[in-house]
Enzyme design. Structure first.
Site, PDB file in Angstrom:
ATOM      1  CE  LYS A 195      20.728   6.601  41.509  1.00 35.27           C
ATOM      2  NZ  LYS A 195      21.903   6.090  40.742  1.00 35.27           N
ATOM      3  N   GLY A 248      15.281   0.472  34.529  1.00 41.12           N
ATOM      4  CA  GLY A 248      16.517  -0.232  34.857  1.00 41.12           C
ATOM      5  C   GLY A 248      16.297  -1.731  34.791  1.00 41.12           C
ATOM      6  CB  THR A 250      14.060  -7.653  35.858  1.00 44.75           C
ATOM      7  OG1 THR A 250      13.598  -7.307  34.550  1.00 44.75           O
ATOM      8  CG2 THR A 250      12.993  -8.458  36.580  1.00 44.75           C
ATOM      9  N   GLY A 253      14.136  -3.367  39.734  1.00 44.31           N
ATOM     10  CA  GLY A 253      12.686  -3.102  39.726  1.00 44.31           C
ATOM     11  C   GLY A 253      11.985  -3.825  40.868  1.00 44.31           C
ATOM     12  CD  GLU A 271       8.221   1.778  31.349  1.00 43.91           C
ATOM     13  OE1 GLU A 271       8.370   0.864  30.510  1.00 43.91           O
ATOM     14  OE2 GLU A 271       7.140   2.335  31.548  1.00 43.91           O
ATOM     15  CB  CYS A 306      15.294  -2.099  27.474  1.00 39.54           C
ATOM     16  SG  CYS A 306      14.505  -0.727  26.623  1.00 39.54           S
ATOM     17  CD  GLU A 405      18.186  -6.494  29.608  1.00 44.20           C
ATOM     18  OE1 GLU A 405      18.357  -6.344  30.829  1.00 44.20           O
ATOM     19  OE2 GLU A 405      17.509  -5.733  28.902  1.00 44.20           O
TER      20      GLU A 405
END
Ligand code: NAD
Length: 504
Positions: A195, A248, A250, A253, A271, A306, A405
């Protein structure tokens, strides 16, 4: 006739590609398919806001079809049952096909997500192809184990493919992130449903076609584009998916783990994001080199990396001198036309990301940080998404721009006095992806590297990267590792087979 790889060459190629039309349909069971309900969404280029194509909007019914195709391929062992050497050959041919199509893939990547064409061509396509090839070549060199048990038994410890892998990837390195999942997952014999991000689906779809042409059997790789909350969530919740390999944010995730908990407890490897600290001590003698790397690594890929070294920690004694050298680097990262091979900093992925980045810049100013350069949107007349490289001084680690981030070309500079203080600031983060230390003092280099909570620590450099080396983070930067032989751990199950050995 346009000079090869000139700006005019790429614009002419882009015009040809658009005139021909880009196929945005899904890839299921080895062929193009519309979404079950026929819905599509616009694929918009961040270079100028034009619609590149319409992309199938995959939903739960499409994920069901893709997973069923992947499962059927896995159960009849059309791929898992091939010898490792035979899988190697197909993956080598897949990598070769990507290299042969490198101009088209590079162009699709740049048009779709805004990175400079030179980077797509010289880093993303070859990096993704090398990844696929490397795992193909590795898989017939990995041995299983026999445990050191008593003579009365034989215990075989074998690795088996996990089954159906759901790979969910982001938009910042669309091809590379797909390859980091596909390489080990396919080499190990799994079937995959990929995806891609709704913001950058084009190269993943093209890669799937190339894989089929290279000999990957239909059904082994399916690609379902669509939104995260629709196609992504349906994949993460699917009862017949064995593993999720996710890259992607956090936030998403966390959602992956919830979905696994609510469904079949599938294994989840995350990740995730980062806020990496780049620490320069006063004893380091090549401040020019360190400043060039600090800027280059930060502004590469528009800061949408990242592992971008987005917190620069400078020891007080050298901070002003270092900043002067750093600022001298910034003009070469002036945003420009991503199809111009001279451009080093391209467009942000979309208008939403531009607003996010500008919002963080406003927050830095509101919290009292000092903007030394940049801070604005530029090249608005192009209709593209361009933000000037931005450096904030006088940042405190509790500020939002030091904790969150940003995922844009915004660098936060913090100052410290002692080694202990530098370590404390670096580790005062929910993230733990990368970190760097610049010092000529070997004892300090080792002490600080050991103390930093990060998946990767760089000493006196930031750019080294190789498929042979694991990549991933600690804390809320995720778990598991992409790249290297360790990635096989994610996509294989260990099986123990006990055999009784009768005495004579
Ligand atoms: P994102 O989390 O918004 O989206 C990533 C993928 O997840 C996309 O395909 C998206 O459609 C999908 N998704 C979103 N919501 C979902 C849901 N509820 N269920 C299932 N799928 C869902 O992240 P992004 O903005 O695309 O990517 C940027 C992030 O990726 C940054 O945080 C960056 O640090 C991280 N990243 C990490 C690494 C690494 O190796 N650690 C590498 C690249 C990017």
């Amino acid at each position: 006739m346009n000079a090869p790889f000139s700006r005019d060459f790429w614009h002419a190629r882009a015009a040809e590609l658009l005139a021909r039309g880009i196929d945005g349909r899904m890839w299921i069971d080895g062929r193009r398919e519309d979404a079950a309900d026929g819905q599509c969404f616009d694929c918009i280029s961040p270079l100028d806001g034009r619609v590149l194509t319409r992309v199938a909007r995959g939903q739960a019914a499409d994920i069901d079809r893709a997973v069923a195709s992947a499962r059927a391929a896995f159960v009849d062992r059309r791929w898992a049952g091939k010898s490792p050497a035979a899988r190697k050959k197909v993956l080598q041919d897949f990598a070769a096909a990507m290299r042969a199509a490198r101009e088209e893939l590079a162009l699709l990547e740049t048009l779709d997500m805004g990175k400079p064409i030179q980077h797509s061509l010289s880093a993303d396509v070859p990096g993704a192809a090398r990844c696929i090839q490397w795992y193909g070549e590795a898989v017939d060199k990995v041995y299983d184990e026999i445990a050191p048990t008593a003579d009365s038994a034989l215990a075989l410890v074998t690795r088996e493919p996990a089954g159906v892998v759901g790979a969910i990837v982001p938009w910042n390195y669309p091809m590379l992130m797909a390859a980091w999942k596909l390489g080990p997952a396919l080499a190990a014999g799994n079937s995959v449903v990929l995806k891609p991000s709704e913001k950058s689906p084009l190269t993943a779809l093209r890669m799937a076609e190339l894989a089929l042409e290279a000999g990957l059997p239909p059904g082994v790789l399916n690609v379902v584009p669509g939104y995260g909350y629709e196609a992504g969530e349906a994949l993460a919740l699917h009862l017949d998916v064995d593993v999720i390999g996710f890259t992607g944010s956090t936030r998403t995730g966390r959602r992956m783990l919830e979905c696994a908990g609510r469904s079949n407890l599938k294994r989840v490897y995350n990740e995730l994001g980062g806020k990496s600290a780049n620490i320069v001590f006063a004893d380091f003698d090549d401040l020019d080199g360190a400043a060039a790397t600090a800027a280059g690594s930060m502004f590469y890929n528009q800061g949408e990396s990242c592992n971008a070294p987005s917190r620069l920690l400078l020891q007080e004694d050298i901070a002003d001198a270092f900043l002067e050298k750093l600022l001298a680097q910034v003009p070469q990262y002036a945003p420009g036309d991503p199809l111009d091979p001279q451009t080093q900093l391209g467009a942000l992925v979309d208008a939403t990301q531009t607003q996010t980045v500008l919002g963080y810049i406003a927050s830095g100013l509101a919290e009292g940080a000092q903007c030394l350069v940049g801070g604005t949107r530029v090249l608005e007349h192009t209709g593209g998404q361009f933000v000037a490289p931005t450096v904030f001084d006088k940042v405190h680690n509790r500020m939002k721009i030091a904790q969150e981030e940003i995922f844009g070309p915004v660098l936060a500079v913090l100052r410290f006095r002692t080694e202990e203080e530098a370590i404390a600031i670096a580790n005062d983060s929910t993230y733990g992806l990368h970190a760097a230390v610049w010092t000529r003092n070997l004892d300090r280099a080792v002490r600080v590297s050991r103390a930093l909570h990060a998946g990767t620590v760089h000493v006196n450099q930031y750019d080294e990267d190789d498929i042979t080396v694991p990549f991933g983070g600690v804390k809320q930067s995720g778990n598991g590792r992409d790249k290297s032989l360790h990635a096989f751990d994610k996509y294989t199950e260990l099986k123990t087979t006990w055999m009784r050995i009768a005495p004579r």
